[in-house]
Motif scaffolding. Structure first.
Motif, PDB file in Angstrom:
ATOM      1  N   LEU A  78      -8.995  -5.672  -0.021  1.00  0.00           N
ATOM      2  CA  LEU A  78      -8.931  -6.818   0.900  1.00  0.00           C
ATOM      3  C   LEU A  78      -7.654  -6.837   1.740  1.00  0.00           C
ATOM      4  O   LEU A  78      -7.598  -7.498   2.770  1.00  0.00           O
ATOM      5  N   LEU A  87      -5.978  -4.703   3.782  1.00  0.00           N
ATOM      6  CA  LEU A  87      -6.016  -4.290   5.181  1.00  0.00           C
ATOM      7  C   LEU A  87      -7.029  -5.100   5.978  1.00  0.00           C
ATOM      8  O   LEU A  87      -6.874  -5.290   7.180  1.00  0.00           O
ATOM      9  N   GLY A 111      -7.539  -2.134  -7.335  1.00  0.00           N
ATOM     10  CA  GLY A 111      -7.546  -2.497  -5.916  1.00  0.00           C
ATOM     11  C   GLY A 111      -8.605  -3.544  -5.625  1.00  0.00           C
ATOM     12  O   GLY A 111      -9.586  -3.664  -6.361  1.00  0.00           O
ATOM     13  N   THR A 112      -8.383  -4.309  -4.544  1.00  0.00           N
ATOM     14  CA  THR A 112      -9.402  -5.278  -4.134  1.00  0.00           C
ATOM     15  C   THR A 112     -10.060  -4.820  -2.831  1.00  0.00           C
ATOM     16  O   THR A 112     -11.148  -5.253  -2.495  1.00  0.00           O
ATOM     17  N   ILE A 120      -4.178   9.088   3.423  1.00  0.00           N
ATOM     18  CA  ILE A 120      -5.500   8.466   3.285  1.00  0.00           C
ATOM     19  C   ILE A 120      -6.570   9.543   3.466  1.00  0.00           C
ATOM     20  O   ILE A 120      -6.531  10.281   4.452  1.00  0.00           O
ATOM     21  N   ASN A 146       0.830  -1.211   0.000  1.00  0.00           N
ATOM     22  CA  ASN A 146       0.000   0.000   0.000  1.00  0.00           C
ATOM     23  C   ASN A 146       0.863   1.259   0.000  1.00  0.00           C
ATOM     24  O   ASN A 146       0.528   2.248  -0.667  1.00  0.00           O
ATOM     25  N   THR A 193       1.678   8.532   5.543  1.00  0.00           N
ATOM     26  CA  THR A 193       0.904   7.626   6.391  1.00  0.00           C
ATOM     27  C   THR A 193       1.849   6.810   7.273  1.00  0.00           C
ATOM     28  O   THR A 193       2.915   6.398   6.813  1.00  0.00           O
ATOM     29  N   VAL A 205     -13.023  -1.968   0.748  1.00  0.00           N
ATOM     30  CA  VAL A 205     -12.812  -0.519   0.764  1.00  0.00           C
ATOM     31  C   VAL A 205     -11.518  -0.240   0.009  1.00  0.00           C
ATOM     32  O   VAL A 205     -10.442  -0.643   0.428  1.00  0.00           O
ATOM     33  N   THR A 206     -11.632   0.401  -1.134  1.00  0.00           N
ATOM     34  CA  THR A 206     -10.457   0.711  -1.928  1.00  0.00           C
ATOM     35  C   THR A 206     -10.651   2.042  -2.636  1.00  0.00           C
ATOM     36  O   THR A 206     -11.776   2.414  -2.969  1.00  0.00           O
ATOM     37  N   THR A 207      -9.546   2.756  -2.830  1.00  0.00           N
ATOM     38  CA  THR A 207      -9.630   4.001  -3.603  1.00  0.00           C
ATOM     39  C   THR A 207      -8.886   3.801  -4.920  1.00  0.00           C
ATOM     40  O   THR A 207      -8.586   4.748  -5.619  1.00  0.00           O
ATOM     41  N   PHE A 226       1.755   3.451   9.772  1.00  0.00           N
ATOM     42  CA  PHE A 226       1.099   2.315  10.421  1.00  0.00           C
ATOM     43  C   PHE A 226       2.059   1.784  11.483  1.00  0.00           C
ATOM     44  O   PHE A 226       3.255   1.624  11.191  1.00  0.00           O
TER      45      PHE A 226
HETATM   46  N1  LIG Z   1      -0.021   3.790   2.999  1.00  0.00           N
HETATM   47  C1  LIG Z   1      -1.174   4.218   2.465  1.00  0.00           C
HETATM   48  N2  LIG Z   1      -1.253   5.439   1.888  1.00  0.00           N
HETATM   49  C2  LIG Z   1      -2.410   5.896   1.360  1.00  0.00           C
HETATM   50  N3  LIG Z   1      -3.569   5.197   1.362  1.00  0.00           N
HETATM   51  C3  LIG Z   1      -3.557   3.969   1.921  1.00  0.00           C
HETATM   52  C4  LIG Z   1      -2.387   3.410   2.503  1.00  0.00           C
HETATM   53  N4  LIG Z   1      -2.689   2.193   2.991  1.00  0.00           N
HETATM   54  C5  LIG Z   1      -3.998   2.006   2.727  1.00  0.00           C
HETATM   55  N5  LIG Z   1      -4.531   3.050   2.068  1.00  0.00           N
HETATM   56  C6  LIG Z   1      -5.934   3.212   1.653  1.00  0.00           C
HETATM   57  O1  LIG Z   1      -6.675   2.116   2.152  1.00  0.00           O
HETATM   58  C7  LIG Z   1      -7.369   1.462   1.078  1.00  0.00           C
HETATM   59  C8  LIG Z   1      -7.520  -0.008   1.399  1.00  0.00           C
HETATM   60  O2  LIG Z   1      -6.290  -0.697   1.327  1.00  0.00           O
HETATM   61  P1  LIG Z   1      -6.287  -2.248   1.071  1.00  0.00           P
HETATM   62  O3  LIG Z   1      -7.232  -2.899   2.022  1.00  0.00           O
HETATM   63  O4  LIG Z   1      -4.888  -2.730   1.091  1.00  0.00           O
HETATM   64  O5  LIG Z   1      -6.915  -2.394  -0.370  1.00  0.00           O
HETATM   65  P2  LIG Z   1      -6.319  -2.012  -1.796  1.00  0.00           P
HETATM   66  O6  LIG Z   1      -4.832  -1.840  -1.638  1.00  0.00           O
HETATM   67  O7  LIG Z   1      -6.663  -3.165  -2.675  1.00  0.00           O
HETATM   68  O8  LIG Z   1      -7.016  -0.763  -2.201  1.00  0.00           O
HETATM   69  C9  LIG Z   1      -6.572   1.774  -0.128  1.00  0.00           C
HETATM   70  O9  LIG Z   1      -7.337   1.707  -1.299  1.00  0.00           O
HETATM   71  C10 LIG Z   1      -6.078   3.191   0.148  1.00  0.00           C
HETATM   72  O10 LIG Z   1      -7.062   4.117  -0.168  1.00  0.00           O
END
Ligand SMILES: Nc1ncnc2c1ncn2[C@@H]1O[C@H](COP(=O)(O)OP(=O)(O)O)[C@@H](O)[C@H]1O
Ligand SMILES: [Mg+2]
Length: 393
Positions: free
Chosen positions: A352, A354, A349-350, A329, A296, A381, A342-344, A383
């Protein structure tokens, strides 16, 4: 005396209100009042049942009933406790109505005592004797009408629960389908590489070149095996957790993402050596968590940036921090990022990653914190995961 009473499970598939559920239980311990009331109700085709003791009354109510008519004398010679217990065990939708036939007159010590006794019984209607039959009947009819409404609410709650179950089942199916698609995608890359390597080997190659190509093909095959093994381990057999070196897992993930990191012009700063903290985990799970977070982070740095990975040991816990200088985010997405789908990232994206990460964390009793900023000059970001520290063996 303790009696165990279980409310009847009221689940007829058609959600019909049964006769039992609408009957009126009558209990008058002295005199012939009970039989007289029963005769009156039967004449009006109102289903009723005369009980001979307070225990029987309780059992009948618990089996299913629309209302009860009880003479207050029942509480003079009997303990009110069994009835209170039945009332308190009612399901959430139920507010069982009881018509209590009281003795009229002045307020006395005994009348005050009875008033205190009936308070915990809930939905009580007092009718002072002597009662006119019309008063009793119209009161009972009103009470039974209200009881029908309670059954309707029960049926709606059951329908809602069934619909929710069906929704969950279909959601699980969708998750499985998407997982299968993303695994197929993961496996497809090394398979394509192997196909190319085999194609090259068919041609005129020297012995040393052949050795090199074979080595490459073996590595790609090992990747496929690793992916399928990890998937099977996570979704089928709970592999035994072992002492896992966090720094080693971080290293292997960075190797796996090497080409993507380079392509995205991302600078990596990893400070995971030194105290070499060890946690109890299956290496596959920890790897999957780190891979999801690093993946991510790379996705968020479209125009290059910096990726920091750091471990710190504090109060018998290992904190692994993964931070990026990516886009951040969006505030409205942040509270939902651990939910499935939930994906942007649109089609790519899936949603899935997180969610799976959160499932693994929950299973292992680890915790996660996320902070994100989207200011034009300073976006990024962070984590951080906290895992209990193990003594290295
Ligand atoms: N390090 C990050 N920087 C920016 N956005 C993030 C980050 N990690 C997660 N996200 C946001 O969280 C959403 C969900 O992530 P994830 O569950 O891995 O699904 P995906 O990667 O398939 O979109 C991402 O689509 C993104 O919008
Ligand atoms: Mg992801």
């Amino acid at each position: 005396m303790a009696i165990c009473i279980r409310w009847r499970t009221p689940l007829s598939p058609e959600n019909e209100i049964s006769k039992t559920e609408l009957r009126t239980i009558i209990f008058t311990p002295t005199g012939r009042d009970g039989d007289l009331i029963a005769a009156l109700l039967e004449r009006l085709a109102i289903l009723c049942h005369v009980a001979r003791s307070l225990e029987e009354t309780c059992a009948l109510i618990a089996e299913g009933a629309g209302a009860a008519i009880v003479a207050e004398e029942a509480f003079i010679t009997n303990s009110v406790a069994p009835l209170t217990e039945v009332m308190q065990r009612q399901p959430a939708w139920s507010d069982f109505p009881m018509i209590l036939l009281t003795v009229g007159g002045r307020v006395t010590y005994e009348s005050e005592r009875l008033r205190a006794l009936r308070r915990p019984l809930g939905n009580i209607l007092l009718l002072e004797r002597p009662i006119r039959p019309e008063t009793l009947i119209s009161t009972l009819e009103n009470v039974l009408r209200a009881r029908r409404r309670q059954y309707q609410i029960r049926d709606q709650m059951q329908q809602y629960a069934r619909a929710q179950e069906a929704l969950l089942r279909s959601e699980k199916l969708a998750v499985t389908g998407r997982l299968a698609a993303s695994i197929a995608h993961e496996i497809n890359n090394p398979l394509e590489a192997i196909t190319n390597l085999l194609y090259l080997m068919r041609g005129n190659v020297r012995a040393d070149e052949r050795q090199y190509l074979l080595g490459e093909a073996e590595q790609e095959l090992a990747r496929v095996t690793e992916i399928t093994k990890q998937t099977l381990r996570f979704y089928r057999e709970p592999a035994q957790p072992t002492h896992t070196d966090v720094a080693q897992v971080v290293d292997s993930v960075l190797k796996l993402y090497g080409s993507r990191i380079k392509a995205a012009k991302v600078r990596v700063q990893a400070q995971c050596r030194g105290d070499a903290p060890v946690v109890l985990s299956t290496p596959g799970e920890l790897r999957q968590v780190i891979a999801n977070l690093v993946g991510n982070a790379i996705d968020a740095m479209k125009t290059g940036g910096c990726l920091w990975l750091r471990t710190a040991v504090r109060q018998r816990a290992v904190r692994l921090t993964i931070a990026d200088s990516g886009a951040g985010i969006p505030a409205d997405v942040l509270p939902t990022i651990f939910e499935p789908f939930v994906t942007t990232k649109g089609e790519t994206g899936t949603g899935l990653g997180l969610w799976v990460t959160a499932e693994i964390l929950k299973k292992n009793g680890w915790s996660i914190r996320v902070r994100s900023c989207r200011k034009p000059q300073r976006s990024g970001t962070i984590f951080s995961i906290e895992m209990p520290l193990m003594e290295a063996s």
